[in-house]
Design a protein around this motif. Structure first.
Motif, PDB file in Angstrom:
ATOM      1  N   SER A 336       0.738  -1.061   0.040  1.00  0.00           N
ATOM      2  CA  SER A 336      -0.058   0.200  -0.039  1.00  0.00           C
ATOM      3  C   SER A 336       0.957   1.358  -0.078  1.00  0.00           C
ATOM      4  N   THR A 338       3.959   1.943  -1.152  1.00  0.00           N
ATOM      5  CA  THR A 338       4.446   2.228  -2.301  1.00  0.00           C
ATOM      6  C   THR A 338       3.438   2.971  -3.212  1.00  0.00           C
ATOM      7  N   VAL A 339       2.457   2.586  -3.266  1.00  0.00           N
ATOM      8  CA  VAL A 339       1.292   3.096  -4.190  1.00  0.00           C
ATOM      9  C   VAL A 339       1.142   4.385  -3.694  1.00  0.00           C
ATOM     10  N   TYR A 340       0.797   4.252  -2.372  1.00  0.00           N
ATOM     11  CA  TYR A 340       0.242   5.771  -1.819  1.00  0.00           C
ATOM     12  C   TYR A 340       1.509   7.081  -1.950  1.00  0.00           C
ATOM     13  N   THR A 343       1.303   8.305  -5.285  1.00  0.00           N
ATOM     14  CA  THR A 343       0.297   9.354  -5.520  1.00  0.00           C
ATOM     15  C   THR A 343       0.684  10.525  -4.990  1.00  0.00           C
ATOM     16  N   PHE A 344       1.381  10.751  -3.711  1.00  0.00           N
ATOM     17  CA  PHE A 344       1.547  12.193  -3.256  1.00  0.00           C
ATOM     18  C   PHE A 344       3.100  12.562  -3.525  1.00  0.00           C
TER      19      PHE A 344
ATOM     20  N   ILE B  61      -6.667   3.222   3.426  1.00  0.00           N
ATOM     21  CA  ILE B  61      -5.774   3.319   2.468  1.00  0.00           C
ATOM     22  C   ILE B  61      -5.491   2.123   2.016  1.00  0.00           C
ATOM     23  N   ARG B  62      -5.595   1.121   2.782  1.00  0.00           N
ATOM     24  CA  ARG B  62      -5.154  -0.308   2.528  1.00  0.00           C
ATOM     25  C   ARG B  62      -6.214  -0.889   1.367  1.00  0.00           C
ATOM     26  N   TYR B  65      -5.562   1.098  -1.978  1.00  0.00           N
ATOM     27  CA  TYR B  65      -3.892   0.830  -2.581  1.00  0.00           C
ATOM     28  C   TYR B  65      -3.572  -0.427  -2.715  1.00  0.00           C
ATOM     29  N   GLU B  66      -3.826  -1.490  -1.928  1.00  0.00           N
ATOM     30  CA  GLU B  66      -3.257  -2.634  -1.883  1.00  0.00           C
ATOM     31  C   GLU B  66      -3.435  -3.641  -3.100  1.00  0.00           C
ATOM     32  N   ILE B  68      -3.724  -2.387  -6.094  1.00  0.00           N
ATOM     33  CA  ILE B  68      -3.001  -1.816  -7.286  1.00  0.00           C
ATOM     34  C   ILE B  68      -1.463  -2.207  -7.012  1.00  0.00           C
ATOM     35  N   GLY B  69      -1.126  -2.240  -5.681  1.00  0.00           N
ATOM     36  CA  GLY B  69       0.280  -2.290  -5.283  1.00  0.00           C
ATOM     37  C   GLY B  69       0.593  -3.845  -5.559  1.00  0.00           C
ATOM     38  N   LEU B  72       1.075  -4.206  -9.427  1.00  0.00           N
ATOM     39  CA  LEU B  72       2.365  -3.655  -9.744  1.00  0.00           C
ATOM     40  C   LEU B  72       3.802  -4.537  -9.471  1.00  0.00           C
ATOM     41  N   ARG B  73       3.511  -5.072  -8.213  1.00  0.00           N
ATOM     42  CA  ARG B  73       4.511  -6.117  -7.778  1.00  0.00           C
ATOM     43  C   ARG B  73       4.625  -7.275  -8.767  1.00  0.00           C
TER      44      ARG B  73
END
Lengths: 379, 75
Positions: A336, A338-340, A343-344, B61-62, B65-66, B68-69, B72-73
């Motif tokens: 999480s 890494t992507v977060y 974004t910022f 947040i998790r 984003y998780e 997508i994360g 990507l991995r």
């Protein structure tokens, strides 16, 4: 007290340097070695390069809207309401970062040196010092960096020199055996972990004195700090090998346990623990400062130091509640965060940059319709 | 139980020290934000000590984003 105090460029360089080292010194080697194995050092180099490019982006943004922190840039570029939402999102990013740094610090101390102490006690003691430091203002924080910088560099050099007899250069072979994708994966970790976080310095940059080039100081801090991380990762690989580096969360702490000069100089892992204390403190204080500042600037509060104690309480509570265990933290960092951070650290400034170009550079072009619509908001 | 008392006492001390300055400056906006933050800080700390379950802010947040994360991995 917190507004109006200036720091000079060399203090800013030390600030960026210590911020880069904070928490990464211990966590980074295992993070990158988990993916890239014995090519981890290559991915750190790529990460430093990416950090330099990102800082170039941030500097471009701050040159386009000079003398403003990133929250003020949000308001100036996006207008009142959209700017407020963007500023609040940025504040949330600094808040999450503060929580994670705090928790990483506490986890390391409980795991390595204070196994019996409750983690909330460690957090409390650290936060008290941080609140005290931020209360005295940014110039005080900068002077703290002045004191800690030579100490950290000296301890790091001692640490690296003592490891020289243990190096096994065969550990680096074969180079690039698994191709490029593990290296890219690992440099992605490095880019998100220290590199994207440099955007916090856009809150501090306007307070750095003009004169000796502050952009140069920013970049020097990034490169010097990155080089230290590079050397630490390389030492981990050369001494312990990729497997052992990847399997220890606190690889460089384990590394320091290996140091043994004869019968009299051994078990000096406290060296690396002191580096960790100091640099993590610096990172935490910078995160906390930017958090408080971005919050008070988003709500347009004049006296940000009033918020220190209440926010200290919130950070203390959330840093315990939000992370149930170390496994959660590691998986959050890996997927999480890494992507977060992307974004910022990247999307956010790029959007602001384009919005600022559209808003402020329209005057130069000869489209009368555009210039009439933009001069209302530019003031 | 002691933890709750300590948290409330700490909150009261902070309130007593900080508010006179705000009131003297007639900064009512600051006062409102300060009180709201102090109150939420105290509530969160009490929740932490008494171990009342509250929604985890990192989980939201998790949730976003998780996925997508992970993709990507390549996992």
């Amino acid at each position: 007290m917190m507004t109006g105090d200036q720091i000079n460029a060399s203090q800013f360089k030390k600030m960026v340097f210590l911020f880069t080292m904070g928490t990464s010194t211990i966590l980074l080697p295992s993070t990158v070695a988990a993916d890239a194995k014995n090519d981890a050092w290559v991915s750190v180099l790529i990460g430093i390069l990416a950090g330099v490019i990102l800082v170039g982006l941030y500097l471009a943004l701050s040159h386009l809207v000079p003398g403003k922190t990133i929250v003020e840039i949000c308001f100036a570029v996006l207008g009142k309401w959209l700017g407020f939402i963007a500023a609040l999102l940025f504040f949330l990013f600094t808040f999450v970062l503060t929580i994670l740094v705090m928790r990483n610090l506490g986890e390391f101390l409980t795991a390595s040196m204070f196994p019996e102490t409750p983690i909330s006690a460690i957090h409390l003691v650290y936060l008290l010092v941080v609140i005290m430091g931020v209360r005295y203002g940014l110039s005080n924080i900068a002077r703290t960096m002045d004191i800690f910088y030579p100490l950290t560099v000296l301890l790091f050099i001692v640490f690296a020199l003592l490891l020289l007899p243990e190096l096994h250069f065969n550990n680096l072979l074969p180079v690039m055996a698994n191709g490029v994708s593990p290296i890219a994966n690992a440099s992605y970790s490095y880019i998100s972990f220290p590199s994207m976080e440099y955007i916090l310095f856009l809150m501090i940059l306007p307070k750095v004195e003009q004169g000796w080039d502050r952009s140069k100081a920013y970049l020097q801090g990034v490169v010097l700090g990155g080089l230290v991380l590079f050397v630490i990762t390389l030492l981990c690989l050369l001494v312990m090998g990729a497997e052992m580096t990847a399997s220890n969360i606190y690889a460089s702490f384990e590394l320091a346990k290996i140091i043994k000069i004869g019968q009299f100089l051994q078990r000096i892992e406290v060296i690396i623990a002191v580096i960790w204390f100091v640099t993590s403190f610096c990172k935490l204080i910078i995160c906390f400062y930017t958090m408080i500042e971005s919050f008070s600037q988003s709500f347009n509060l004049k006296q940000s130091r009033l918020l220190l104690w209440p926010w200290g309480m919130v950070v203390l509570a959330i840093s315990i509640i939000a992370v149930p265990d170390m496994g959660y933290l590691l998986s959050f960092d890996r997927y999480s965060w890494t992507v977060y951070a992307f974004t910022f650290g990247f999307v956010f400034p790029v959007v602001l940059l384009f919005a600022a170009i559209i808003r402020f550079k329209r005057f130069d072009k000869t489209t009368p319709a555009a210039s009439t619509s933009s001069d209302t908001g530019a003031a | 139980m002691w933890a709750v008392i300590v948290v409330i006492a700490a909150g009261a001390i902070i309130f007593a020290i900080e508010t006179p300055v705000i009131i003297k400056n007639r900064a009512w906006g600051e006062l409102a934000v300060f009180c709201a933050m102090l109150l939420s800080g105290m509530v969160l700390l009490i929740c932490m000590f008494v171990e009342i379950e509250i929604p985890n802010p990192l989980d939201s947040i998790r949730m976003i984003y998780e996925p997508i994360g992970k993709s990507l991995r390549g996992e």
